[in-house]
Design an enzyme around this catalytic site. Structure first.
Site, PDB file in Angstrom:
ATOM      1  N   SER A  46       0.826  -1.197   0.000  1.00 32.51           N
ATOM      2  CA  SER A  46       0.000   0.000   0.000  1.00 32.51           C
ATOM      3  C   SER A  46       0.868   1.258   0.000  1.00 32.51           C
ATOM      4  O   SER A  46       1.727   1.424  -0.869  1.00 32.51           O
ATOM      5  CB  SER A  46      -0.954  -0.036   1.193  1.00 32.51           C
ATOM      6  OG  SER A  46      -1.916   0.977   1.098  1.00 32.51           O
ATOM      7  N   ASP A  90       0.204  -4.035  -4.113  1.00 25.13           N
ATOM      8  CA  ASP A  90      -0.939  -3.142  -4.266  1.00 25.13           C
ATOM      9  C   ASP A  90      -0.606  -1.720  -3.810  1.00 25.13           C
ATOM     10  O   ASP A  90      -1.123  -1.235  -2.788  1.00 25.13           O
ATOM     11  CB  ASP A  90      -2.156  -3.667  -3.496  1.00 25.13           C
ATOM     12  CG  ASP A  90      -3.461  -3.231  -4.164  1.00 25.13           C
ATOM     13  OD1 ASP A  90      -3.478  -3.084  -5.394  1.00 25.13           O
ATOM     14  OD2 ASP A  90      -4.464  -3.053  -3.450  1.00 25.13           O
ATOM     15  N   HIS A  95      -7.579  -5.345  -1.064  1.00 21.89           N
ATOM     16  CA  HIS A  95      -6.309  -4.638  -0.888  1.00 21.89           C
ATOM     17  C   HIS A  95      -5.275  -5.528  -0.192  1.00 21.89           C
ATOM     18  O   HIS A  95      -4.080  -5.454  -0.487  1.00 21.89           O
ATOM     19  CB  HIS A  95      -6.564  -3.379  -0.069  1.00 21.89           C
ATOM     20  CG  HIS A  95      -5.438  -2.402  -0.042  1.00 21.89           C
ATOM     21  ND1 HIS A  95      -4.702  -2.042  -1.165  1.00 21.89           N
ATOM     22  CD2 HIS A  95      -4.905  -1.680   0.990  1.00 21.89           C
ATOM     23  CE1 HIS A  95      -3.783  -1.148  -0.825  1.00 21.89           C
ATOM     24  NE2 HIS A  95      -3.882  -0.926   0.471  1.00 21.89           N
TER      25      HIS A  95
END
Length: 349
Positions: free
Chosen positions: A174, A198, A265
């Site tokens: 992230s 991601d 996610h």
């Protein structure tokens, strides 16, 4: 009062009635109040910037790197000279968590544990929880500063432990993926590899200079599992889009509504962790980015055409000579990888 009257008399045009005079005075004072508010706002903004800058320096000082000899045995690398079971000949894995978390984040724990299970690597985990607990916009603005802070700690550690850049692989999830990119920028692209799991999407643009980029390491790979919290931008040498990466991951359809897409996610780290323990379980096929997003079924090899497809193994053991964008499908439940099954089914067609 005399000064005010003098100012008004010099600026008031000829008035034909009391209504016009009253209207002018109202406008005059309204503009004056707006100017005063603006000046106060500018002053407070400058004070806030000054306070924030000082506060950020303090918070950055709390960013640490921890060495893991086991899943529960961690040591701040800045506080000790000798590390238990540390072998300078082993590759070094540096794990960076995402926003609103710390080094014990649920998303990255499987990656860390998978490496520890193999007992083939030295493991470091960054902890920038003192800043990740701030509003997302604040943490995002500090992406470069965080990367450079972690990079400076890592550099000192590498010198002390006689580690070369050839041994270093940084894995970030992230917002941590973009921070990992800035760690690479700190080392001027000389690190062996960076893996972006991601990469965060909010407040990042395709041309953001502090985003992960293929120039940040000698090899950069990315796995995109969600475009609500993550992004679909092709930034790495090789980008993987499991299940297209633009809708809910299989098995996350309901949970994404409840968790605001955290389920999808978090799938990128889950896929990567599995790839460490089960090599070759995520077989992906080269496909143009536009086709992946619009008609992913066309990315899968047709019957008898497998030999015409360029194949890549997503995850830890990716072929670092490959470039481009790749598509694959996964299962709804662990084990997520169905690559071997897909591969052999295609061979039988």
């Amino acid at each position: 009062m005399e000064i005010l009257l003098s100012l008004l008399s010099s600026t008031i045009p000829e008035m034909h009635d009391a209504h016009e005079l009253f209207s002018f005075i109202c406008k005059f004072f309204t503009k004056s109040i707006m100017l005063a508010v603006c000046l106060v706002f500018v002053y407070l903004s400058l004070e806030l910037v000054r306070f924030t800058t000082a506060n950020v320096e303090h918070e950055l000082a709390n960013v640490k790197l921890f060495y893991y000899a086991s899943s529960i045995d961690d040591v701040d690398v800045s506080e000790v000279e000798q590390l238990p079971h540390f072998n300078p000949q082993k590759p070094l894995k540096v794990i960076i968590h995402g926003w609103n978390a710390n080094r014990r984040q649920l998303a990255m724990t499987p990656v860390q544990n998978a490496y520890l299970t193999q007992n083939k690597h030295n493991i470091l985990a960054a902890d920038w929880g003192s800043i990740s607990s701030k509003p997302y916009s604040t943490a995002r603005e500090l992406t470069r500063a965080l990367g450079y802070r972690i990079g400076s700690i890592l550099s000192a550690f590498m010198i002390r432990m006689n580690i070369t850049t050839d041994q270093v692989h940084v894995v970030g999830h992230s917002l941590g993926a973009h921070i990992a990119g800035n760690v690479g920028k700190y080392f001027r692209g000389t690190l062996s590899r960076i893996t972006a799991l991601d990469p965060a999407g909010p407040l990042f643009l395709p041309l953001s200079t502090d985003a992960i980029d293929k120039s940040d390491a000698r090899f950069v790979d990315a796995i995109h599992s969600d475009i609500v919290l993550g992004e679909a931008v092709h930034r790495a040498h090789i980008d993987f889009y499991p299940n297209r990466g633009s809708t809910s991951q299989p098995g996350c359809e309901v949970l994404d509504v409840v968790t605001l897409h955290a389920c999808s996610h978090y799938r990128a780290p889950a896929f990567f962790a599995e790839s460490i323990l089960v090599p070759g379980n995520f077989v992906a096929y080269e496909c143009r980015f536009e086709k992946i997003l619009r008609s992913p079924s066309e990315c899968m090899p047709a019957a008898g055409k497998l030999k015409d497809s360029k194949i890549a193994s997503m995850g830890e053991f990716v072929d670092q000579r490959l470039r481009g964008t790749y598509y694959l499908q996964t299962s709804r439940l662990p084990p997520y990888g169905i690559g071997n099954r897909t591969f052999y089914e295609s061979m039988e067609m």
